[in-house]
Scaffold this active site. Structure first.
Site, short mmCIF file in Angstrom:
data_model
loop_
_atom_site.label_atom_id
_atom_site.label_comp_id
_atom_site.label_asym_id
_atom_site.label_seq_id
_atom_site.Cartn_x
_atom_site.Cartn_y
_atom_site.Cartn_z
CE LYS A 123 -2.48 5.72 10.48
NZ LYS A 123 -2.55 6.15 9.06
NE ARG A 144 4.03 4.47 8.69
CZ ARG A 144 3.46 5.61 9.08
NH1 ARG A 144 3.32 5.87 10.36
NH2 ARG A 144 3.02 6.46 8.19
NE ARG A 153 -2.64 14.64 5.63
CZ ARG A 153 -2.19 13.49 6.13
NH1 ARG A 153 -2.94 12.80 6.97
NH2 ARG A 153 -1.03 13.01 5.75
NE ARG A 207 2.28 14.76 6.62
CZ ARG A 207 1.99 13.58 7.15
NH1 ARG A 207 1.09 13.48 8.10
NH2 ARG A 207 2.60 12.49 6.73
NE ARG A 216 2.99 9.57 3.48
CZ ARG A 216 2.05 10.50 3.63
NH1 ARG A 216 1.88 11.42 2.71
NH2 ARG A 216 1.28 10.50 4.69
#
Ligand code: AMP
Length: 213
Positions: free
Chosen positions: A13, A88, A127, A160, A171
Site C-alpha cells: 500500500k 482499519r 523491508r 521498523r 499484525r
C-alpha cells in the site's frame, strides 16, 4: 482524486501510495506514518499510542479517527488524498463515511490490496524504511543504489521495530480479525476494486492505469 487503500501489512500500500501521490500531486496520508511521527515527537497522542504500535495492536478508534479528521482539514488534502492504513475497523469506516458525507467529499477509488501470506512475510522481512523521508525499500526487490542509504535524501535505512517476526504475526492476526471485514463492508456498497498485490510494482503499473481509467 481520492483514494482509500485497504490491505494487510506488507501488501504494498505504501509503495503504491507514494507512486500515485507523485503522479496526482496529492498527499499520501498514512495513519501508521502519522502515529510514528507523534511517537517520535513524544506528543500526547504519541504517548497514548506507543504501546499499541510497538505490539502490533490497533490504536483505539477514537484517537485515530480524531487524528484523521484533523489531517483531512489541512489545505493540501482539499483537492485529493490517499488514505493508507485507514480505515482499519468497521467503526473507523463508519466515522469516515460520516465525515465525508458531511463535507460532501467523494472518494473515487477504494482499492483492496489482495496479497498472499507468503508474499507478505517475504516483503516485511526484507523491508527497509528511510529514517528521514519514509521512502520504502526492500533488500532484494527494491534495493537502494548505495547499501543502507536512501536514494532520494541520503537518510539512513532502518528496519521498523514492528516488522519483527512475532509482531508481524500479531499484525496479520489483527488484520484478519478487525480489518478484513471491511472488504465485505465496502463490497456491499460495490465500491471496492481488487488489486493483485503479490505482483511487483512494475507489473502493477499497467493494472493501476487500467483501474484508474
Ligand atoms: P502501518 O504503518 O499502517 O503498518 O501501521 C503501523 C501501526 O500503527 C499499526 O500496527 C497500528 O498499531 C497503528 N495504526 C496505523 N493505522 C491505524 C488505524 N487506522 N487504526 C488503529 N491503529 C493504526
Amino acid at each position: 482524486m481520492r483514494f482509500i487503500f485497504i490491505g494487510p501489512p506488507g501488501a504494498g500500500k505504501g509503495t503504491v501510495a507514494k507512486i500515485l501521490s507523485r503522479r496526482f500531486s496529492i498527499p499520501h496520508i498514512s495513519t501508521g506514518d502519522l502515529l510514528r511521527a507523534h511517537i517520535q515527537q513524544k506528543s500526547e497522542l504519541g504517548r497514548q499510542a506507543v504501546a499499541y504500535v510497538e505490539q502490533g495492536k490497533l490504536v483505539p478508534d477514537g484517537l485515530v479517527i480524531e487524528m484523521v479528521r484533523e489531517r483531512l482539514k489541512e489545505t493540501d488534502a482539499s483537492q485529493g488524498f490517499i488514505l493508507d492504513g485507514f480505515p482499519r475497523t468497521v467503526e473507523q469506516a463508519e466515522a469516515l463515511g460520516k465525515l465525508l458525507r458531511e463535507e460532501e467529499i467523494l472518494v473515487e477509488h477504494i482499492l483492496n490490496f489482495d496479497a498472499s501470506n507468503a508474499k507478505i512475510i517475504e516483503r516485511l522481512s526484507g523491508r527497509r524504511i528511510c529514517s528521514k523521508c519514509g521512502e520504502i525499500y526492500h533488500v532484494r526487490n527494491i534495493p537502494p543504489k548505495k547499501e543502507g542509504l536512501c536514494d532520494r535524501c541520503g537518510g539512513e535505512l532502518i528496519q521498523r521495530k514492528d516488522d519483527s517476526e512475532d509482531t508481524v504475526r500479531r499484525r496479520l492476526e489483527v488484520y484478519r480479525k478487525e480489518t478484513a471485514p471491511l472488504i465485505d463492508y465496502y463490497n456491499r456498497a460495490r465500491l471496492l476494486k481488487d488489486l493483485p498485490a503479490d505482483l511487483e510494482v512494475a507489473e502493477l503499473n499497467p493494472i493501476l492505469d487500467q483501474l484508474l481509467k
